[in-house]
Design a protein around this motif. Structure first.
Motif, PDB file in Angstrom:
ATOM      1  N   PHE B 156     -42.366 -15.537 -19.342  1.00  0.00           N
ATOM      2  CA  PHE B 156     -42.491 -16.286 -17.653  1.00  0.00           C
ATOM      3  C   PHE B 156     -42.068 -16.174 -17.570  1.00  0.00           C
ATOM      4  O   PHE B 156     -42.014 -15.769 -15.552  1.00  0.00           O
ATOM      5  CB  PHE B 156     -42.928 -17.996 -17.907  1.00  0.00           C
ATOM      6  CG  PHE B 156     -43.808 -17.887 -19.464  1.00  0.00           C
ATOM      7  CD1 PHE B 156     -45.817 -17.517 -19.210  1.00  0.00           C
ATOM      8  CD2 PHE B 156     -43.951 -19.200 -20.647  1.00  0.00           C
ATOM      9  CE1 PHE B 156     -46.287 -17.818 -20.574  1.00  0.00           C
ATOM     10  CE2 PHE B 156     -44.739 -18.827 -21.552  1.00  0.00           C
ATOM     11  CZ  PHE B 156     -45.538 -18.321 -21.414  1.00  0.00           C
ATOM     12  N   GLN B 157     -40.157 -17.034 -16.536  1.00  0.00           N
ATOM     13  CA  GLN B 157     -39.439 -16.778 -16.124  1.00  0.00           C
ATOM     14  C   GLN B 157     -39.459 -15.312 -15.328  1.00  0.00           C
ATOM     15  O   GLN B 157     -39.080 -15.770 -14.090  1.00  0.00           O
ATOM     16  CB  GLN B 157     -38.449 -17.061 -17.034  1.00  0.00           C
ATOM     17  CG  GLN B 157     -38.202 -18.145 -17.301  1.00  0.00           C
ATOM     18  CD  GLN B 157     -36.729 -18.590 -18.243  1.00  0.00           C
ATOM     19  OE1 GLN B 157     -36.267 -18.081 -17.642  1.00  0.00           O
ATOM     20  NE2 GLN B 157     -37.211 -19.738 -19.334  1.00  0.00           N
ATOM     21  N   LYS B 159     -41.648 -13.220 -15.463  1.00  0.00           N
ATOM     22  CA  LYS B 159     -42.980 -12.584 -14.064  1.00  0.00           C
ATOM     23  C   LYS B 159     -43.069 -12.432 -12.997  1.00  0.00           C
ATOM     24  O   LYS B 159     -42.145 -13.793 -12.162  1.00  0.00           O
ATOM     25  CB  LYS B 159     -43.982 -13.315 -15.350  1.00  0.00           C
ATOM     26  CG  LYS B 159     -44.259 -13.316 -16.082  1.00  0.00           C
ATOM     27  CD  LYS B 159     -45.347 -12.185 -16.261  1.00  0.00           C
ATOM     28  CE  LYS B 159     -45.314 -11.499 -18.666  1.00  0.00           C
ATOM     29  NZ  LYS B 159     -44.170 -10.901 -19.105  1.00  0.00           N
ATOM     30  N   ASN B 160     -43.708 -11.766 -12.623  1.00  0.00           N
ATOM     31  CA  ASN B 160     -43.753 -11.111 -10.953  1.00  0.00           C
ATOM     32  C   ASN B 160     -44.579 -12.465  -9.957  1.00  0.00           C
ATOM     33  O   ASN B 160     -45.935 -12.565 -11.081  1.00  0.00           O
ATOM     34  CB  ASN B 160     -44.785  -9.628 -10.273  1.00  0.00           C
ATOM     35  CG  ASN B 160     -44.005 -10.030  -8.940  1.00  0.00           C
ATOM     36  OD1 ASN B 160     -44.649 -10.589  -8.115  1.00  0.00           O
ATOM     37  ND2 ASN B 160     -43.419  -8.789  -8.922  1.00  0.00           N
ATOM     38  N   VAL B 161     -44.306 -13.379  -9.654  1.00  0.00           N
ATOM     39  CA  VAL B 161     -44.883 -14.564  -9.334  1.00  0.00           C
ATOM     40  C   VAL B 161     -44.813 -13.864  -7.273  1.00  0.00           C
ATOM     41  O   VAL B 161     -44.045 -14.356  -6.450  1.00  0.00           O
ATOM     42  CB  VAL B 161     -44.395 -15.785  -8.852  1.00  0.00           C
ATOM     43  CG1 VAL B 161     -45.520 -16.928  -8.477  1.00  0.00           C
ATOM     44  CG2 VAL B 161     -44.318 -16.065 -10.226  1.00  0.00           C
ATOM     45  N   GLU B 162     -46.091 -13.411  -6.805  1.00  0.00           N
ATOM     46  CA  GLU B 162     -46.679 -13.454  -5.581  1.00  0.00           C
ATOM     47  C   GLU B 162     -45.200 -12.656  -4.379  1.00  0.00           C
ATOM     48  O   GLU B 162     -44.479 -13.020  -3.661  1.00  0.00           O
ATOM     49  CB  GLU B 162     -46.567 -14.705  -4.561  1.00  0.00           C
ATOM     50  CG  GLU B 162     -48.273 -14.883  -4.911  1.00  0.00           C
ATOM     51  CD  GLU B 162     -48.400 -16.591  -4.137  1.00  0.00           C
ATOM     52  OE1 GLU B 162     -47.125 -16.850  -3.957  1.00  0.00           O
ATOM     53  OE2 GLU B 162     -49.134 -17.194  -5.465  1.00  0.00           O
ATOM     54  N   LEU B 166     -40.528 -15.590 -10.917  1.00  0.00           N
ATOM     55  CA  LEU B 166     -40.591 -17.216 -11.279  1.00  0.00           C
ATOM     56  C   LEU B 166     -39.508 -17.395 -11.103  1.00  0.00           C
ATOM     57  O   LEU B 166     -39.253 -18.459 -10.152  1.00  0.00           O
ATOM     58  CB  LEU B 166     -41.709 -17.077 -12.678  1.00  0.00           C
ATOM     59  CG  LEU B 166     -42.326 -18.375 -12.537  1.00  0.00           C
ATOM     60  CD1 LEU B 166     -42.088 -19.464 -11.796  1.00  0.00           C
ATOM     61  CD2 LEU B 166     -42.478 -18.997 -14.117  1.00  0.00           C
ATOM     62  N   TYR B 167     -38.633 -17.210 -11.858  1.00  0.00           N
ATOM     63  CA  TYR B 167     -37.312 -17.895 -11.499  1.00  0.00           C
ATOM     64  C   TYR B 167     -36.589 -17.860  -9.978  1.00  0.00           C
ATOM     65  O   TYR B 167     -36.106 -18.672  -9.141  1.00  0.00           O
ATOM     66  CB  TYR B 167     -36.218 -17.548 -12.895  1.00  0.00           C
ATOM     67  CG  TYR B 167     -35.001 -16.006 -12.404  1.00  0.00           C
ATOM     68  CD1 TYR B 167     -35.858 -14.590 -12.639  1.00  0.00           C
ATOM     69  CD2 TYR B 167     -34.507 -16.267 -11.704  1.00  0.00           C
ATOM     70  CE1 TYR B 167     -35.292 -13.441 -12.638  1.00  0.00           C
ATOM     71  CE2 TYR B 167     -33.625 -15.185 -11.317  1.00  0.00           C
ATOM     72  CZ  TYR B 167     -33.701 -13.862 -11.778  1.00  0.00           C
ATOM     73  OH  TYR B 167     -33.455 -12.745 -11.233  1.00  0.00           O
ATOM     74  N   THR B 169     -38.346 -17.495  -7.287  1.00  0.00           N
ATOM     75  CA  THR B 169     -39.305 -18.372  -7.564  1.00  0.00           C
ATOM     76  C   THR B 169     -38.782 -20.120  -7.519  1.00  0.00           C
ATOM     77  O   THR B 169     -38.833 -21.060  -6.722  1.00  0.00           O
ATOM     78  CB  THR B 169     -41.300 -18.216  -7.872  1.00  0.00           C
ATOM     79  OG1 THR B 169     -41.314 -17.362  -7.007  1.00  0.00           O
ATOM     80  CG2 THR B 169     -42.043 -19.767  -6.619  1.00  0.00           C
ATOM     81  N   VAL B 170     -38.472 -20.716  -8.574  1.00  0.00           N
ATOM     82  CA  VAL B 170     -37.701 -21.735  -8.819  1.00  0.00           C
ATOM     83  C   VAL B 170     -36.572 -21.900  -7.949  1.00  0.00           C
ATOM     84  O   VAL B 170     -36.839 -22.902  -7.391  1.00  0.00           O
ATOM     85  CB  VAL B 170     -38.113 -21.640 -10.953  1.00  0.00           C
ATOM     86  CG1 VAL B 170     -37.227 -23.216 -10.971  1.00  0.00           C
ATOM     87  CG2 VAL B 170     -39.200 -22.055 -11.219  1.00  0.00           C
ATOM     88  N   THR B 173     -38.130 -22.723  -3.937  1.00  0.00           N
ATOM     89  CA  THR B 173     -38.708 -23.996  -3.735  1.00  0.00           C
ATOM     90  C   THR B 173     -37.813 -24.429  -4.058  1.00  0.00           C
ATOM     91  O   THR B 173     -38.368 -25.941  -3.233  1.00  0.00           O
ATOM     92  CB  THR B 173     -39.907 -23.792  -4.757  1.00  0.00           C
ATOM     93  OG1 THR B 173     -40.478 -22.588  -4.586  1.00  0.00           O
ATOM     94  CG2 THR B 173     -40.762 -25.316  -4.810  1.00  0.00           C
TER      95      THR B 173
END
Lengths: 272, 272
Positions: B156-157, B159-162, B166-167, B169-170, B173
Motif C-alpha cells: 500500500f505505501q 501505491k500511487n495516490v492521486e 501513498l507514503y 501523501t502521508v 498531509t
C-alpha cells in the motif's frame, strides 16, 4: 471459535451485538473506585447483565494500557472471566496492531495465546507480512481496518489509489493473503452508503461495525446495505451501553440499552 | 526531551545510534532464564554496556506483550532503569498505535505519562484525529510510519495516490496537523534511494531508520541521501547488536557491535 459457531450464536440469541468494554475510570460509577480492581468489577457487572443479549465483547486495549500493569491485569481478568463463564461469546481484542513479520508474530502470541482472545484488530499500512502471522492461527480471526468511523478516515482511506479508494485496495489485496478466510474487516457505521460497494468486494466476510450510537451511525441503514445471507455483521456499541448510567444501577441501565439494540436486531433478522 | 537536547547528545557522543530492545526469551543467553526477570536482566546488561555509544533505546512493545503481565512489568522496569540512570537517552516506545481520538488519548497517556517514554511510534491509516492526541504532549515526540522496511511496504505505501506514492501523501498531509513540529517519521533503510524524495517533503524532520544490519540496509547510503544539517537521523539496529552472542559475553559482544556502528557514524559526522 469458528465462524460457524459465531453464526449459530447470532441465530440463537437473535443478536449480532458486540459490546465495547472501553473502561475509563473517570466515567464509571464512583462507588466502584473503592474496590481493588474497579475496571474488572465494572466489566464483570456489565458482562453478567448483558451476556444473553450480545454475541461479542470488545475491550479496546488503549483503555487498559493507560493504567499500566494494573490495567493489563484488569484486561487479563476480564478475558478470563468471559472465557470461563461465557465461552459462547466471541471475544475481540481491539488492539489495532501491526508490525514486521517476526514482531507481528509476537503480537499474535500475546492476544491469541497468552490472553486467549478469539480475534484481534490489526492495521493494514505495513501490508501482507504484517498481517499473515495473525492469520496463521487456526480458529482465530483477524479483523483488519478497512474504513474507520472517524473523521481521519478521509485523510487516506478514501483517497484514490490507481482508480479506486485506498480502503477498496486494502480489501481486494488482502483477499489474496494466506489464510484470508480468517479475515474480517472494520467498517464504520457512519458511512452506511459505502457498504454496497464493500459487499461487492467481500460478499462473505464478517464486518465489525463501530460507530452506531455515540458516533451517530444508523443500525437499520447498515443492515440494509451491509447484511449478507449469513448476517455477516457484528455491530459494536460501547459508550451508549456501558455508560448509560453513572449510578449504582449502571449494569441494569446497560442491559436496557443492550436490549433495545437486540430487539431492533431481532426485528431485522425476522423481517429479512 | 527536546529535539535540541537530542541533537546535543548526538554531537557529544558522535553517534545517532538507536538500539532496539526486542527481547525474545528463545534468543537470550540461557543462564539468564534462571533469574526472576530475565528480560529486564538482559536489557539492563545491554544498556549498561552500550549507553555511551547510542543516543536512544527502542523497546518494541510486541516482545513484552507476548509475555503478558510479566512482560509488561519487564518493560516498565526497563524504561524506569533508563530514565533513572541515563536520563540523557531518548526513549522510543515502538508500539505502532493509532485509534479514534479519545482512544488515542489513552494510548498517549499510557506511553507518555504512565511509562514516561520520550516518544512513541504510531500508524497513519486512521488519519489526523488518530495522531493529534499524541502530538498534544509537550516535549514528547510522535514517530509516524511513512515507508517501512518490510516487503509489505509495497502493498500500500508505495501505491500511487492521486499522482504520488501513498507514503508521500502521508508525509505531506501530516505536516498540516496541529503541533506537527513534534512529528518524526519511520523510513526503512532498505530503500535508501527514497530518501532524496523524502527530504524534499520533510527537510527538517528526524527520521527513525530501521533495517540497517539484519534487514540488509546500508548505513552510508542512508546517510548520503537522508542526513540533513542537523543530522536528522536515528539509525536503529536491534538483532545485530543485542544477539551478537548468546553466551555469557553477550553484553560485551553487543558493545563491540554497537562500537562498530558508532565509529562508522563518527566518521560520517566528521567527514560531512
Amino acid at each position: 471459535m469458528t465462524t460457524k459457531q459465531l453464526l449459530e450464536q447470532i441465530q440463537l440469541k437473535k443478536s449480532f451485538l458486540c459490546i465495547g468494554l472501553d473502561v475509563d475510570l473517570n466515567k464509571i460509577p464512583k462507588h466502584l473506585l473503592e474496590l481493588e480492581d474497579p475496571i474488572f468489577e465494572f466489566n464483570k457487572n456489565i458482562i453478567d447483565a448483558t451476556h444473553d443479549l450480545c454475541v461479542s465483547y470488545k475491550p479496546n486495549t488503549a483503555f487498559y494500557e493507560a493504567y499500566g500493569i494494573k490495567g493489563w491485569q484488569s484486561l487479563q481478568k476480564t478475558i478470563e472471566y468471559i472465557n470461563k463463564n461465557y465461552p459462547e461469546i466471541f471475544t475481540i481484542a481491539d488492539a489495532k496492531r501491526g508490525d514486521i513479520g517476526n514482531t507481528s508474530s509476537m503480537y499474535a502470541k500475546a492476544f491469541f495465546e497468552d490472553l486467549n482472545f478469539d480475534s484481534v484488530t490489526v492495521a493494514p499500512y505495513m501490508g501482507k507480512d504484517s498481517v499473515e502471522p495473525f492469520l496463521a492461527f487456526e480458529n482465530k480471526h483477524t479483523i483488519m481496518l478497512a474504513l474507520t468511523s472517524n473523521e481521519g478516515a478521509f485523510d487516506f482511506q478514501t483517497k484514490n489509489v490507481e482508480g479506486k479508494e485506498l480502503y477498496k485496495t486494502v480489501l481486494e489485496t488482502s483477499k489474496g493473503w494466506k489464510n484470508s478466510e480468517n479475515l474480517m474487516y472494520v467498517v464504520g457505521a457512519t458511512k452506511a452508503e459505502y457498504f454496497t460497494e464493500i459487499r461487492k468486494i467481500v460478499p462473505k466476510s464478517f464486518l465489525l461495525v463501530p460507530g452506531v450510537g455515540a458516533q451517530g451511525g444508523s443500525l437499520s441503514e447498515v443492515c440494509k446495505y451491509g447484511m449478507n445471507d449469513e448476517v455477516g455483521l457484528l455491530i459494536n456499541s460501547s459508550r451508549g451501553i456501558i455508560y448509560a448510567s453513572s449510578q449504582e444501577d449502571f449494569a441494569q441501565k446497560a442491559r436496557e440499552e443492550a436490549l433495545k439494540l437486540q430487539q431492533e436486531m431481532e426485528s431485522i433478522l425476522n423481517n429479512r
